[in-house]
Design a protein around this motif. Sequence first.
Motif, PDB file in Angstrom:
ATOM      1  N   GLU A  87       0.807  -1.220   0.000  1.00 38.44           N
ATOM      2  CA  GLU A  87       0.000   0.000   0.000  1.00 38.44           C
ATOM      3  C   GLU A  87       0.845   1.277   0.000  1.00 38.44           C
ATOM      4  N   ASN A  88       2.135   1.154   0.322  1.00 36.98           N
ATOM      5  CA  ASN A  88       3.015   2.333   0.342  1.00 36.98           C
ATOM      6  C   ASN A  88       3.825   2.506  -0.944  1.00 36.98           C
ATOM      7  N   ALA A  89       3.769   1.532  -1.832  1.00 34.52           N
ATOM      8  CA  ALA A  89       4.670   1.507  -2.981  1.00 34.52           C
ATOM      9  C   ALA A  89       4.505   2.706  -3.908  1.00 34.52           C
ATOM     10  N   LEU A  90       3.270   3.103  -4.184  1.00 40.10           N
ATOM     11  CA  LEU A  90       3.040   4.202  -5.122  1.00 40.10           C
ATOM     12  C   LEU A  90       3.573   5.522  -4.574  1.00 40.10           C
ATOM     13  N   LYS A  91       3.328   5.791  -3.290  1.00 37.74           N
ATOM     14  CA  LYS A  91       3.827   7.036  -2.697  1.00 37.74           C
ATOM     15  C   LYS A  91       5.351   7.080  -2.731  1.00 37.74           C
ATOM     16  N   ILE A  92       5.984   5.965  -2.425  1.00 38.30           N
ATOM     17  CA  ILE A  92       7.447   5.910  -2.421  1.00 38.30           C
ATOM     18  C   ILE A  92       8.000   6.122  -3.825  1.00 38.30           C
ATOM     19  N   ALA A  93       7.376   5.494  -4.816  1.00 37.74           N
ATOM     20  CA  ALA A  93       7.831   5.664  -6.200  1.00 37.74           C
ATOM     21  C   ALA A  93       7.660   7.103  -6.659  1.00 37.74           C
ATOM     22  N   HIS A  94       6.532   7.706  -6.312  1.00 36.84           N
ATOM     23  CA  HIS A  94       6.276   9.097  -6.690  1.00 36.84           C
ATOM     24  C   HIS A  94       7.321  10.025  -6.056  1.00 36.84           C
ATOM     25  N   ALA A  95       7.596   9.795  -4.774  1.00 34.39           N
ATOM     26  CA  ALA A  95       8.603  10.616  -4.084  1.00 34.39           C
ATOM     27  C   ALA A  95       9.983  10.436  -4.717  1.00 34.39           C
ATOM     28  N   LYS A  96      10.353   9.225  -5.055  1.00 41.12           N
ATOM     29  CA  LYS A  96      11.644   8.975  -5.703  1.00 41.12           C
ATOM     30  C   LYS A  96      11.737   9.706  -7.037  1.00 41.12           C
ATOM     31  N   ALA A  97      10.658   9.667  -7.808  1.00 40.44           N
ATOM     32  CA  ALA A  97      10.647  10.347  -9.099  1.00 40.44           C
ATOM     33  C   ALA A  97      10.815  11.856  -8.920  1.00 40.44           C
ATOM     34  N   LEU A  98      10.173  12.411  -7.912  1.00 40.61           N
ATOM     35  CA  LEU A  98      10.286  13.853  -7.642  1.00 40.61           C
ATOM     36  C   LEU A  98      11.696  14.225  -7.178  1.00 40.61           C
ATOM     37  N   LYS A  99      12.291  13.372  -6.357  1.00 42.61           N
ATOM     38  CA  LYS A  99      13.668  13.629  -5.906  1.00 42.61           C
ATOM     39  C   LYS A  99      14.639  13.606  -7.075  1.00 42.61           C
ATOM     40  N   ILE A 143      13.880  14.528 -10.060  1.00 43.70           N
ATOM     41  CA  ILE A 143      13.654  15.802 -10.751  1.00 43.70           C
ATOM     42  C   ILE A 143      14.513  16.897 -10.127  1.00 43.70           C
ATOM     43  N   LEU A 144      14.540  16.941  -8.786  1.00 45.69           N
ATOM     44  CA  LEU A 144      15.373  17.936  -8.100  1.00 45.69           C
ATOM     45  C   LEU A 144      16.853  17.692  -8.382  1.00 45.69           C
ATOM     46  N   LYS A 145      17.251  16.431  -8.365  1.00 50.81           N
ATOM     47  CA  LYS A 145      18.664  16.074  -8.574  1.00 50.81           C
ATOM     48  C   LYS A 145      19.148  16.453  -9.955  1.00 50.81           C
ATOM     49  N   THR A 146      18.293  16.260 -10.955  1.00 46.88           N
ATOM     50  CA  THR A 146      18.687  16.512 -12.347  1.00 46.88           C
ATOM     51  C   THR A 146      18.266  17.884 -12.841  1.00 46.88           C
ATOM     52  N   ASP A 147      17.637  18.658 -11.950  1.00 52.56           N
ATOM     53  CA  ASP A 147      17.167  19.997 -12.305  1.00 52.56           C
ATOM     54  C   ASP A 147      16.242  19.962 -13.522  1.00 52.56           C
ATOM     55  N   THR A 148      15.352  18.990 -13.530  1.00 51.49           N
ATOM     56  CA  THR A 148      14.397  18.838 -14.634  1.00 51.49           C
ATOM     57  C   THR A 148      13.217  19.779 -14.425  1.00 51.49           C
ATOM     58  N   LYS A 149      12.779  20.405 -15.499  1.00 50.20           N
ATOM     59  CA  LYS A 149      11.674  21.355 -15.419  1.00 50.20           C
ATOM     60  C   LYS A 149      10.335  20.627 -15.382  1.00 50.20           C
ATOM     61  N   THR A 150       9.455  21.082 -14.492  1.00 48.95           N
ATOM     62  CA  THR A 150       8.091  20.556 -14.432  1.00 48.95           C
ATOM     63  C   THR A 150       7.137  21.725 -14.241  1.00 48.95           C
ATOM     64  N   GLU A 151       5.848  21.415 -14.096  1.00 53.69           N
ATOM     65  CA  GLU A 151       4.860  22.458 -13.839  1.00 53.69           C
ATOM     66  C   GLU A 151       4.935  22.971 -12.400  1.00 53.69           C
ATOM     67  N   LEU A 152       5.717  22.289 -11.550  1.00 52.43           N
ATOM     68  CA  LEU A 152       5.845  22.670 -10.150  1.00 52.43           C
ATOM     69  C   LEU A 152       7.143  23.433  -9.906  1.00 52.43           C
ATOM     70  N   SER A 153       7.099  24.356  -8.961  1.00 54.45           N
ATOM     71  CA  SER A 153       8.320  25.047  -8.537  1.00 54.45           C
ATOM     72  C   SER A 153       9.101  24.130  -7.596  1.00 54.45           C
ATOM     73  N   ILE A 154      10.346  24.475  -7.322  1.00 47.83           N
ATOM     74  CA  ILE A 154      11.160  23.662  -6.423  1.00 47.83           C
ATOM     75  C   ILE A 154      10.534  23.572  -5.031  1.00 47.83           C
ATOM     76  N   PRO A 155      10.067  24.682  -4.442  1.00 46.55           N
ATOM     77  CA  PRO A 155       9.393  24.572  -3.133  1.00 46.55           C
ATOM     78  C   PRO A 155       8.159  23.673  -3.181  1.00 46.55           C
ATOM     79  N   GLU A 156       7.403  23.739  -4.281  1.00 50.42           N
ATOM     80  CA  GLU A 156       6.217  22.899  -4.413  1.00 50.42           C
ATOM     81  C   GLU A 156       6.595  21.412  -4.494  1.00 50.42           C
ATOM     82  N   ILE A 157       7.691  21.131  -5.203  1.00 46.92           N
ATOM     83  CA  ILE A 157       8.157  19.742  -5.297  1.00 46.92           C
ATOM     84  C   ILE A 157       8.577  19.234  -3.926  1.00 46.92           C
ATOM     85  N   LYS A 158       9.331  20.034  -3.196  1.00 49.41           N
ATOM     86  CA  LYS A 158       9.785  19.636  -1.862  1.00 49.41           C
ATOM     87  C   LYS A 158       8.609  19.432  -0.919  1.00 49.41           C
TER      88      LYS A 158
END
Length: 336
Positions: A299-311, A313-328
């Motif tokens: 039941e936790n797998a999707l949240k963990i995968a989503h968080a990893k994907a977002l991290k 994004i921060l690591k690679t400085d990839t552009k998204t519709e969210l700002s860095i504070p919003e991603i964090k």
Amino acid sequence: MKKLLVGIFLCHSLLYYAQKDNNTAVLSDITEKVKQYYIDKDAYKKVDSLFKSESQKGSFSNLSKKEFAALLTERLRTVIKDKHFFVKYLENYTPKKQGNEKEMEKLNNFHNSLENFGFENVKRLEGNIGYINFKGFAEPKSSTKTLESAMNFVANTNSLIIDLRENGGGDNGMLLLFCSYFFNNKTDLYTTYSRYNNKADLNSTLSKVSGEKYLNKKVYILTSNKTFSAGEALAYFLKEYKLAEIIGEKTGGAANPVKDFIIQDQYLLLVPAGKVTSSVSHTNWEHIGVNPDHETKVENALKIAHAKALKNILKTDTKTELSIPEIKNLINKLEE
């Protein structure tokens, strides 16, 4: 009154012996199919011994046909320790007529279409993360367009989550087609050896697919102990080629492909008839399962995968519709 009771008794007796004779024929046919087709040539001896012992104990008596099929499935899987064995009672089954294959294919495709060929959900998560909830592999001729649509939908996302937590497996051709979307070039994935015809077939990805391939991006695969057969294979091979990270639970451990048979025009029997061997590891996941890279409750797998994907994004400085504070902030919410 006495004559009526005698008649009822005789009727019940006839039904009992008819059922017993039918069960004996079913058990005999199953034993013969295991002898001819199962990958282990001596396994039928265990099946024969099991059926004789259970019959003597009366285990198969006074069961409905559905109950009989369920018990056979449980006993076969236990004695041979292969989860691919399966017996199902076919209610209202009509034997196939010669030359009726196209009609059967059309009917099967219709039933698969009612479940959208296994594609339960395809969407974009916050942070431009693709998500595909995939529950089963229908044959590729009918499901190619649905897979193409799913992959085209997620083509512009930054990373992809493939949810296989409820995937029970299915068609080998669809497995190879799905895998092909993650390999740049044609790649030999595995061989399948069948004892009954002493033949080894090489299974490879396709160099070209009808949709957009998903290359050089992070892929996360969600698994559970219900992830089975071809569902396990997708996780196994993408992990083996370092194309995906597996998150969730260890999978069911069923690698052997099956052949299907109709027994006594009443039961469907699946017999594991081949052995898969990876071109890289020279082994497979039979009895072992696919181990996740990040083990967690299902039941936790999707949240963990989503968080990893977002991290990432921060690591690679990839552009998204969210700002860095919003991603964090979103990462914090997912990890609460």
